[in-house]
Design a protein around this motif. Structure first.
Motif, mmCIF file in Angstrom:
data_model
loop_
_atom_site.group_PDB
_atom_site.id
_atom_site.type_symbol
_atom_site.label_atom_id
_atom_site.label_comp_id
_atom_site.label_asym_id
_atom_site.label_seq_id
_atom_site.Cartn_x
_atom_site.Cartn_y
_atom_site.Cartn_z
ATOM 1 N N ALA A 1 0.980 -1.052 -0.084
ATOM 2 C CA ALA A 1 -0.519 -0.297 0.090
ATOM 3 C C ALA A 1 0.395 1.257 -0.284
ATOM 4 C CB ALA A 1 -0.365 -0.381 1.404
ATOM 5 N N LEU A 2 0.404 2.480 -0.733
ATOM 6 C CA LEU A 2 1.111 3.901 -0.893
ATOM 7 C C LEU A 2 0.537 4.410 0.069
ATOM 8 C CD1 LEU A 2 1.213 4.216 -4.033
ATOM 9 C CD2 LEU A 2 3.350 4.269 -2.731
ATOM 10 N N VAL A 3 1.501 5.114 1.373
ATOM 11 C CA VAL A 3 0.439 5.510 1.906
ATOM 12 C C VAL A 3 1.573 6.680 2.360
ATOM 13 C CG1 VAL A 3 1.355 5.808 4.364
ATOM 14 C CG2 VAL A 3 0.477 3.512 3.568
ATOM 15 N N PRO A 4 1.092 7.838 2.461
ATOM 16 C CA PRO A 4 1.402 9.652 3.089
ATOM 17 C C PRO A 4 2.096 9.611 3.485
ATOM 18 C CG PRO A 4 -0.874 9.827 1.970
ATOM 19 C CD PRO A 4 -1.114 8.540 2.039
ATOM 20 N N ALA A 5 3.128 10.376 3.899
ATOM 21 C CA ALA A 5 4.488 10.406 4.865
ATOM 22 C C ALA A 5 2.846 10.300 6.556
ATOM 23 C CB ALA A 5 5.142 11.086 5.093
ATOM 24 N N ALA A 6 2.252 11.633 5.903
ATOM 25 C CA ALA A 6 1.608 12.259 7.170
ATOM 26 C C ALA A 6 0.632 11.232 7.546
ATOM 27 C CB ALA A 6 0.876 13.950 7.065
ATOM 28 N N GLU A 7 0.539 10.494 6.755
ATOM 29 C CA GLU A 7 -0.448 9.313 7.687
ATOM 30 C C GLU A 7 0.198 7.462 7.691
ATOM 31 O OE1 GLU A 7 -3.711 8.644 4.872
ATOM 32 O OE2 GLU A 7 -3.862 10.576 4.560
ATOM 33 N N LEU A 8 1.487 7.724 7.499
ATOM 34 C CA LEU A 8 2.557 6.351 8.612
ATOM 35 C C LEU A 8 2.132 5.654 9.629
ATOM 36 C CD1 LEU A 8 3.620 4.636 6.522
ATOM 37 C CD2 LEU A 8 6.105 5.769 6.608
ATOM 38 N N ALA A 9 2.915 6.862 10.143
ATOM 39 C CA ALA A 9 2.268 6.662 11.551
ATOM 40 C C ALA A 9 1.058 6.183 12.692
ATOM 41 C CB ALA A 9 2.925 7.976 13.121
ATOM 42 N N ALA A 10 -0.385 6.868 11.849
ATOM 43 C CA ALA A 10 -1.369 6.153 11.900
ATOM 44 C C ALA A 10 -1.548 4.137 11.699
ATOM 45 C CB ALA A 10 -2.596 7.127 11.663
ATOM 46 N N GLN A 11 -0.328 4.406 10.262
ATOM 47 C CA GLN A 11 -1.020 3.039 9.562
ATOM 48 C C GLN A 11 -0.046 2.170 10.587
ATOM 49 O OE1 GLN A 11 -2.075 1.985 6.536
ATOM 50 N NE2 GLN A 11 -3.110 3.819 5.614
ATOM 51 N N LEU A 12 0.980 2.225 10.769
ATOM 52 C CA LEU A 12 0.989 1.832 11.879
ATOM 53 C C LEU A 12 0.878 1.502 13.153
ATOM 54 C CD1 LEU A 12 5.230 2.982 11.241
ATOM 55 C CD2 LEU A 12 4.132 0.626 10.315
ATOM 56 N N ALA A 13 0.286 2.292 14.032
ATOM 57 C CA ALA A 13 -0.618 1.990 14.742
ATOM 58 C C ALA A 13 -1.686 1.219 15.062
ATOM 59 C CB ALA A 13 -1.489 3.270 15.583
ATOM 60 N N ALA A 14 -1.973 1.157 13.533
ATOM 61 C CA ALA A 14 -3.094 0.302 13.290
ATOM 62 C C ALA A 14 -3.056 -1.284 13.167
ATOM 63 C CB ALA A 14 -3.956 1.439 12.315
ATOM 64 N N LEU A 15 -2.077 -1.272 12.471
ATOM 65 C CA LEU A 15 -0.974 -3.242 12.062
ATOM 66 C C LEU A 15 -0.931 -3.360 13.362
ATOM 67 C CD1 LEU A 15 -0.529 -2.012 9.047
ATOM 68 C CD2 LEU A 15 -1.821 -3.610 9.398
ATOM 69 N N ARG A 16 -0.821 -2.553 14.703
ATOM 70 C CA ARG A 16 0.199 -2.969 15.924
ATOM 71 C C ARG A 16 0.385 -4.581 16.415
ATOM 72 N NH1 ARG A 16 -0.430 1.338 20.232
ATOM 73 N NH2 ARG A 16 1.105 2.268 17.936
ATOM 74 N N GLY A 17 1.545 -5.056 16.056
ATOM 75 C CA GLY A 17 1.110 -6.603 16.983
ATOM 76 C C GLY A 17 1.456 -7.010 15.606
ATOM 77 N N LYS A 18 1.283 -6.644 13.982
ATOM 78 C CA LYS A 18 1.687 -7.513 13.009
ATOM 79 C C LYS A 18 3.230 -6.876 12.307
ATOM 80 C CE LYS A 18 -3.488 -8.151 11.865
ATOM 81 N NZ LYS A 18 -4.390 -7.493 11.930
ATOM 82 N N ARG A 19 2.965 -8.507 11.623
ATOM 83 C CA ARG A 19 4.927 -8.131 11.297
ATOM 84 C C ARG A 19 4.924 -7.101 9.915
ATOM 85 N NH1 ARG A 19 9.551 -9.055 12.146
ATOM 86 N NH2 ARG A 19 10.349 -9.633 9.251
ATOM 87 N N VAL A 20 5.109 -5.478 9.987
ATOM 88 C CA VAL A 20 4.926 -4.923 8.436
ATOM 89 C C VAL A 20 6.405 -4.310 8.141
ATOM 90 C CG1 VAL A 20 4.106 -2.314 8.627
ATOM 91 C CG2 VAL A 20 2.770 -4.293 9.729
ATOM 92 N N ALA A 21 6.550 -3.751 6.458
ATOM 93 C CA ALA A 21 7.317 -4.113 5.924
ATOM 94 C C ALA A 21 7.109 -2.179 5.784
ATOM 95 C CB ALA A 21 8.337 -4.693 5.271
ATOM 96 N N VAL A 22 8.148 -1.216 5.973
ATOM 97 C CA VAL A 22 7.970 -0.301 5.233
ATOM 98 C C VAL A 22 9.196 0.197 4.304
ATOM 99 C CG1 VAL A 22 7.756 2.254 5.992
ATOM 100 C CG2 VAL A 22 6.736 0.833 7.484
ATOM 101 N N LEU A 23 8.930 0.727 3.559
ATOM 102 C CA LEU A 23 9.691 1.654 2.301
ATOM 103 C C LEU A 23 9.760 2.654 2.153
ATOM 104 C CD1 LEU A 23 12.554 1.490 0.291
ATOM 105 C CD2 LEU A 23 10.476 1.237 -1.429
ATOM 106 N N SER A 24 10.553 4.176 3.099
ATOM 107 C CA SER A 24 10.531 5.352 3.391
ATOM 108 C C SER A 24 11.936 6.065 3.234
ATOM 109 C CB SER A 24 10.242 5.912 4.555
ATOM 110 O OG SER A 24 10.730 6.809 4.749
ATOM 111 N N ARG A 25 11.431 6.966 2.604
ATOM 112 C CA ARG A 25 12.753 7.729 2.018
ATOM 113 C C ARG A 25 13.636 8.910 3.055
ATOM 114 N NH1 ARG A 25 10.558 12.070 -1.041
ATOM 115 N NH2 ARG A 25 12.190 13.220 -1.881
#
Ligand code: TXA
Ligand code: MG
Length: 329
Positions: free
Chosen positions: A239-263
């Motif tokens: 999924a593509l996520v605007p920088a400003a929304e990344l923290a909220a998305q990560l919070a929503a996925l807490r407890g799951k293994r997530v990968a992030v590609l970010s500048r």
């Protein structure tokens, strides 16, 4: 650019191509899966190895512009200007096909895609394959990206081996591909310049060379099956996520293994998150993009989140690939 390939390996690869076998080779964009474009049986092996639908046309790679009349019926002024400006390089031109081009190369269309790649190993292979151009008609190497259909294109020889294994007779190693995303494709077969696939070379650069605007495809533009909405995709949902929304998305996925590609650099305190920092400038970002997606895909995460890159024109090629990778299958 380091050349990891010896002249003897180039000769052997050219002999394999002449014998109808498949050879993967580096280009400056991505690795290609090559076959003798004049040999329908050899070309059929490409489709089998990739699992690619038969009606998807292939790009014919040429050693030099002198070989073009074999493949294209006409070389209009705009095409000549673009070839002079960008070949060898990451640009594919769609031209009117000449009579003897096998249908399996063009997917039965009346046009043909041609490109002179800029990678020294690719050029050495094409020259060895073509030999004395006068001696053989139709000297060209048909080559799609050397990945299985719909997957992320390979930018190292190891990626090719992972994807295709024994399906390919030889793999030439030319190190990491410099550009990292596939060539810009421009249709110049119908009296205008139409952008069929964005890449490193931008519409503004093309317009400056031909002195006319580059159009977007309309209803009667040639089909570009590589432009399927879902393409260039890792197995892990992306999924593509605007920088400003990344923290909220990560919070929503807490407890799951997530990968992030970010500048950006990884913030502190993240748990269960594999954070991959990407170069801030577009050239470096594109160069590393596919290798990064492969690395993140191998982590068995539930989700890959990619911070949306800038929307400026030079990012169009990268954004095109990311949007396709994000498209649900
Ligand atoms: O950078 C590249 O272009 C790489 C390297 C290996 O040269 N090749 C590549 O090939 O990306 P492939 O097959 O993965 O993508 C070629 C694209 C496809 O979307 C195909 O539909 C389009 O080019 N294409 C080829 N011939 C065409 C034609 N005659 N008309 C319209 N589209 C064409
Ligand atoms: Mg491809």
């Amino acid at each position: 650019m380091p050349t990891l390939t010896t002249p003897a390996e180039i000769e052997r690869a050219a002999a394999l191509l002449r014998a109808g076998a498949l050879v993967a080779f580096p280009t400056e964009t991505v690795y290609g899966l090559g076959a003798d474009a004049s040999n329908p049986e050899a070309v059929a092996r490409i489709f089998a190895a990739k699992g690619r639908p038969q009606d998807h046309p292939l790009i014919v790679h040429l050693a030099s512009v002198e070989l073009l009349p074999q493949w294209a019926k006409a070389f209009p002024p705009a095409a000549q200007k673009l070839a002079a400006a960008f070949w060898p390089g990451p640009l594919t031109l769609i031209l009117e096909r000449s009579g003897g081009v096998p249908d399996c190369v063009t997917g039965g269309q009346d046009s043909v895609g041609v490109r002179i790649p800029g990678h020294p190993v690719a050029l050495a292979l094409l020259r060895a394959f073509s030999g004395d151009a006068g001696a053989r008609r139709y000297c060209g190497v048909a080559a799609p990206s050397a990945n299985r259909f719909g997957r992320v294109s390979p930018t190292t020889a190891a990626h090719v081996r992972d994807e295709l294994g024994d399906a390919v007779a030889g793999v030439l190693d030319g190190g990491e591909c410099d550009v990292g995303i596939e060539s810009t494709i421009v249709d110049v077969s119908r009296g205008r310049a139409v952008l069929l696939r964005p890449g490193q070379i931008t519409p503004a650069q093309i317009a400056a060379v031909i002195g006319a605007e580059v159009e977007l495809p309309d209803a009667d533009a040639p089909r570009v099956p590589g432009a399927l909405a879902s393409h260039y995709a890792p197995r892990t949902p992306l999924a593509l996520v605007p920088a400003a929304e990344l923290a909220a998305q990560l919070a929503a996925l807490r407890g799951k293994r997530v990968a992030v590609l970010s500048r950006a650099e990884a913030p502190g305190g993240l748990k269960d998150v594999s954070w991959q920092s990407a170069p801030r400038a577009v050239a470096g970002y594109a160069h590393e993009l596919y290798a990064s997606l492969r690395r993140l895909d191998a982590l068995d995460c539930v989700q890959i989140l990619v911070e949306t890159p800038p929307g400026t024109p030079e990012w169009q090629g990268v954004n095109d690939r990311l949007n396709r990778a994000a498209s649900t299958r």
